[in-house]
Enzyme design. Structure first.
Site, PDB file in Angstrom:
ATOM      1  N   ARG A 164       0.833  -1.224   0.000  1.00  0.00           N
ATOM      2  CA  ARG A 164       0.000   0.000   0.000  1.00  0.00           C
ATOM      3  C   ARG A 164       0.859   1.263   0.000  1.00  0.00           C
ATOM      4  NH1 ARG A 164      -2.978  -3.762  -0.523  1.00  0.00           N
ATOM      5  NH2 ARG A 164      -5.136  -3.911   0.153  1.00  0.00           N
ATOM      6  N   SER A 238     -10.498  -0.821   3.658  1.00  0.00           N
ATOM      7  CA  SER A 238      -9.699  -0.972   4.878  1.00  0.00           C
ATOM      8  C   SER A 238      -9.225   0.402   5.334  1.00  0.00           C
ATOM      9  CB  SER A 238      -8.459  -1.826   4.608  1.00  0.00           C
ATOM     10  OG  SER A 238      -8.822  -3.096   4.155  1.00  0.00           O
ATOM     11  N   GLU A 334      -4.412   3.507   6.345  1.00  0.00           N
ATOM     12  CA  GLU A 334      -4.100   3.230   4.951  1.00  0.00           C
ATOM     13  C   GLU A 334      -4.699   4.349   4.102  1.00  0.00           C
ATOM     14  OE1 GLU A 334      -5.843   1.845   1.643  1.00  0.00           O
ATOM     15  OE2 GLU A 334      -5.908  -0.197   2.430  1.00  0.00           O
TER      16      GLU A 334
HETATM   17  N1  EPU Z   1     -10.393 -10.754  10.529  1.00  0.00           N
HETATM   18  C1  EPU Z   1     -11.000 -10.834  11.756  1.00  0.00           C
HETATM   19  N2  EPU Z   1     -11.955  -9.913  12.067  1.00  0.00           N
HETATM   20  C2  EPU Z   1     -12.344  -8.946  11.205  1.00  0.00           C
HETATM   21  C3  EPU Z   1     -11.715  -8.863   9.943  1.00  0.00           C
HETATM   22  C4  EPU Z   1     -10.740  -9.791   9.624  1.00  0.00           C
HETATM   23  O1  EPU Z   1     -10.696 -11.689  12.567  1.00  0.00           O
HETATM   24  O2  EPU Z   1     -13.218  -8.158  11.553  1.00  0.00           O
HETATM   25  C5  EPU Z   1      -9.383 -11.758  10.162  1.00  0.00           C
HETATM   26  C6  EPU Z   1      -9.960 -12.751   9.140  1.00  0.00           C
HETATM   27  O3  EPU Z   1     -10.575 -13.796   9.771  1.00  0.00           O
HETATM   28  C7  EPU Z   1      -8.759 -13.195   8.375  1.00  0.00           C
HETATM   29  C8  EPU Z   1      -7.809 -12.006   8.459  1.00  0.00           C
HETATM   30  O4  EPU Z   1      -8.312 -11.157   9.482  1.00  0.00           O
HETATM   31  O5  EPU Z   1      -8.150 -14.271   9.010  1.00  0.00           O
HETATM   32  C9  EPU Z   1      -7.684 -11.273   7.133  1.00  0.00           C
HETATM   33  O6  EPU Z   1      -8.954 -10.771   6.750  1.00  0.00           O
HETATM   34  P1  EPU Z   1      -9.317 -10.463   5.206  1.00  0.00           P
HETATM   35  O7  EPU Z   1      -9.047 -11.643   4.376  1.00  0.00           O
HETATM   36  O8  EPU Z   1     -10.677  -9.881   5.191  1.00  0.00           O
HETATM   37  O9  EPU Z   1      -8.263  -9.403   4.754  1.00  0.00           O
HETATM   38  P2  EPU Z   1      -7.647  -8.103   5.444  1.00  0.00           P
HETATM   39  O10 EPU Z   1      -6.229  -8.374   5.773  1.00  0.00           O
HETATM   40  O11 EPU Z   1      -8.529  -7.617   6.538  1.00  0.00           O
HETATM   41  C10 EPU Z   1      -6.727  -7.160   3.194  1.00  0.00           C
HETATM   42  C11 EPU Z   1      -6.757  -5.871   2.440  1.00  0.00           C
HETATM   43  C12 EPU Z   1      -8.072  -5.704   1.701  1.00  0.00           C
HETATM   44  C13 EPU Z   1      -8.249  -6.884   0.753  1.00  0.00           C
HETATM   45  C14 EPU Z   1      -8.210  -8.170   1.572  1.00  0.00           C
HETATM   46  C15 EPU Z   1      -8.294  -9.411   0.731  1.00  0.00           C
HETATM   47  C16 EPU Z   1      -5.327  -4.375   3.710  1.00  0.00           C
HETATM   48  C17 EPU Z   1      -5.243  -3.184   4.594  1.00  0.00           C
HETATM   49  N3  EPU Z   1      -6.545  -4.760   3.349  1.00  0.00           N
HETATM   50  O12 EPU Z   1      -7.718  -7.076   4.214  1.00  0.00           O
HETATM   51  O13 EPU Z   1      -7.992  -4.525   0.922  1.00  0.00           O
HETATM   52  O14 EPU Z   1      -9.470  -6.798   0.053  1.00  0.00           O
HETATM   53  O15 EPU Z   1      -6.955  -8.242   2.313  1.00  0.00           O
HETATM   54  O16 EPU Z   1      -7.093  -9.637   0.081  1.00  0.00           O
HETATM   55  O17 EPU Z   1      -4.301  -4.933   3.347  1.00  0.00           O
HETATM   56  C18 EPU Z   1      -8.407  -2.191   1.049  1.00  0.00           C
HETATM   57  O18 EPU Z   1      -7.195  -2.034   0.966  1.00  0.00           O
HETATM   58  O19 EPU Z   1      -9.203  -1.218   1.140  1.00  0.00           O
HETATM   59  C19 EPU Z   1      -8.941  -3.541   1.089  1.00  0.00           C
HETATM   60  C20 EPU Z   1     -10.240  -3.788   1.258  1.00  0.00           C
END
Ligand code: EPU
Length: 338
Positions: A164, A238, A334
């Protein structure tokens, strides 16, 4: 080119914050941009370039010029037996560009389906999702240098992409306006479906030999199932980045919180899921005034209607503080704070 005064930005940022811009101009041609930069001395003035307004939090009225880049156009600029180079102007809607590529059989962007925003903003923060980032397929971009008024090319390396991150969020911040982005896409798809959620969705859809369209459809379905639609509930995806910590710190945290979610990254550090940290602090689904952390994805802060940018910022700071207190880990925004 028509410069308007005192314009509400409410429908120009996906948080739906009703802040005002002192001046507002929409630019739909490169020549207009060149004239604007040449005649308005932007090096001396306060300005903000927006595309879809999907990665900003506006905390106060903007006492300067907001420039909305809507320069459109998509063209195939070259190809060889394996690859095709596709150039998109900055004002194209990202997802429409992705669909254009999928429709033509150009592979590489399918995991990035349905990300809000415009093409010109994508390199700023090296957008990423489901195991892909634009740096994987990015070839070059063209940007107008504010100081010289010239169009300059940047290679992938020159953009200094990180998680990012890019040069445009750091040393080149405020110095360039991105005009076009070129991607090197593959004619022979090498699918990236290692992400568990994609595999599960493909299975659910009964797909055993997926095409790029199947992967795109799966990504769209996953995003729709847990990310709120900004047209219905204001948000900017995010809000925080997933923080990186050392392996030693991770092991210490894991002994205290065995369920903690983290995975190793190239640097040898561990990247933690900020959504999990925020959820453990009790924020998931919690509403504070007109703001809150989303019920299905705690990393996404939302505007339930009528929230000011400062109210969202204040919620973000409270969340940051509680994560710091509980886990000793700093989560940083972010989203660009204006
Ligand atoms: N999780 C929780 N609770 C929550 C949310 C997530 O426990 O409320 C846990 C999930 O269970 C999972 C882990 O966190 O084990 C990762 O969650 P998720 O796959 O939803 O991805 P993320 O790391 O929260 C990132 C990106 C997203 C992208 C997703 C999918 C960042 C800051 N965000 O989110 O990007 O869509 O991976 O690849 O890196 C964005 O940048 O705006 C965005 C939406």
């Amino acid at each position: 080119m028509f410069i308007q005064q005192n314009i509400s930005l409410k429908h120009r940022n996906t948080f739906g914050i009703d802040a005002y811009a002192k001046e507002f101009v929409e630019i739909s041609k490169v020549e207009e941009l060149v004239v604007l930069v040449g005649s308005f001395n932007l090096t001396e003035r306060k300005f903000l370039v927006i595309g879809g307004g999907s990665n900003i939090l506006i905390t106060k009225d903007f006492d300067g010029m907001v420039i909305k880049n809507t320069i459109k156009g998509i063209e195939k600029i070259k190809e060889d037996t394996d690859f095709v180079w596709v150039k998109s102007m900055a004002g194209e809607v990202w997802h429409e560009f992705v669909l254009y590529c999928i429709g033509n059989g150009y592979a590489g962007l399918e995991n990035l389906s349905l990300i809000p925003g415009y093409v010109g903003a994508a390199p700023m923060q090296n957008i990423g999702a489901y195991g892909a980032e634009i740096k994987d397929t990015f070839d070059a971009l063209e940007a107008l240098e504010i100081e010289s008024g010239e169009i300059i090319s940047f290679t992938n390396e020159q953009c200094k992409f990180g998680y990012r991150e890019s040069i445009f969020k750091n040393e080149a911040k405020g110095k360039y306006i991105i005009v076009s982005v070129t991607f090197k896409l593959s004619k022979n798809p090498k699918l990236n479906i290692s992400y568990g959620a994609i595999q599960q969705m493909l299975e659910k859809n009964g797909v055993s030999n997926p095409s790029i369209k199947d992967v795109s459809d799966a990504v769209i379905a996953i995003r729709k199932s847990k990310l709120p639609d900004p047209l219905i509930l204001g948000n900017a995806g995010s809000f925080f980045k997933n923080p990186e910590i050392s392996e030693a710190q991770f092991l210490k945290l894991k002994s205290q919180f065995p369920q903690i979610v983290g995975y190793p990254v190239a640097s040898g550090n561990i990247k933690l899921a900020a959504g999990w940290l925020i959820e453990q602090c009790g924020w998931k689904g919690k509403q504070v005034g007109n703001t809150g952390a989303h019920k299905d994805q705690a990393l996404v802060l939302v505007n339930y209607g009528g929230a000011t940018g400062n109210e969202i910022w204040s919620l973000a700071m409270d969340i940051q503080k509680s994560v710091q207190e509980k886990f000793g880990v700093t989560i940083n925004p972010e989203v660009n704070i204006v």
